[in-house]
Design an enzyme around this catalytic site. Structure first.
Site, PDB file in Angstrom:
ATOM      1  N   GLY A  13       0.839  -1.187   0.000  1.00 49.18           N
ATOM      2  CA  GLY A  13       0.000   0.000   0.000  1.00 49.18           C
ATOM      3  C   GLY A  13       0.871   1.233   0.000  1.00 49.18           C
ATOM      4  O   GLY A  13       1.991   1.213  -0.521  1.00 49.18           O
ATOM      5  N   CYS A  14       0.393   2.278   0.604  1.00 47.34           N
ATOM      6  CA  CYS A  14       1.135   3.540   0.653  1.00 47.34           C
ATOM      7  C   CYS A  14       2.519   3.324   1.252  1.00 47.34           C
ATOM      8  O   CYS A  14       2.649   2.835   2.368  1.00 47.34           O
ATOM      9  CB  CYS A  14       0.357   4.549   1.495  1.00 47.34           C
ATOM     10  SG  CYS A  14       1.236   6.093   1.740  1.00 47.34           S
TER      11      CYS A  14
END
Length: 175
Positions: A13-14
């Site tokens: 993810g981020c």
């Protein structure tokens, strides 16, 4: 005595949220936020955000295997993600936020496959484990303002983490 460093590369993810957990381990020399796994050379953040490059947001960890093992780093990786989400992570949606383990050699590949299989067999999740295990490809460092984001922008980092749902998920499934 010569130090022999190795690489571990993960998409979770981020990438802002994937630095701090690894940064706190002895034996980790550096962590670079960047892009990998896609088909666009030298992508920039705007291209990545659009989700059309095939790249993942990822972190590349340089570590000393005499101090911290790949298995330890791999185990820590799983504790940062929702391995059942094929469409991103938490509030970050899109192909650039999918999860993947990028292996750099056969030993890493085997350890990653074994750990994924063990997680599948644990029945911790009711949905399938969708995290991919892929051969490491060219890694492109992200722009400087993304590097060590949690240190440079602690308030924005904390707000993003709180809003994302990541911490609640980790607390529910991993603690």
């Amino acid at each position: 005595m010569t130090e022999q460093f190795e690489l571990a590369t993960f998409a979770g993810g981020c990438f802002w949220c994937m630095v701090k957990p690894f940064d706190q381990w002895d034996g980790v020399k550096s962590i670079i936020s960047g892009y990998t796994g896609g088909n666009v050379p030298k992508p920039n953040y705007e291209e990545i955000k659009a989700g059309e490059t095939g790249h993942y947001e990822a972190v590349q960890i340089t570590y000393d295997p005499e101090i911290v093992s790949y298995q330890t780093i791999l185990d820590l990786y799983w504790l940062q993600i929702d391995p059942t989400d094929p469409d991103g992570q938490f509030h970050d949606r899109g192909p650039q936020y999918r999860t993947a383990i990028f292996y750099h050699n056969e030993e890493q590949k085997q350890l990653a496959e074994q750990s994924k299989k063990a997680l599948e067999q644990s029945n911790k999740f009711s949905k399938p484990i969708v995290t991919k295990i892929l051969k490491a490809m060219e890694f492109y460092p992200a722009e400087e303002y993304h590097q060590d984001f949690y240190k440079k922008n602690p308030i924005e980092y904390q707000q993003d983490r709180e809003q994302s749902g990541r911490d609640e998920f980790i607390s529910k499934y991993w603690k």
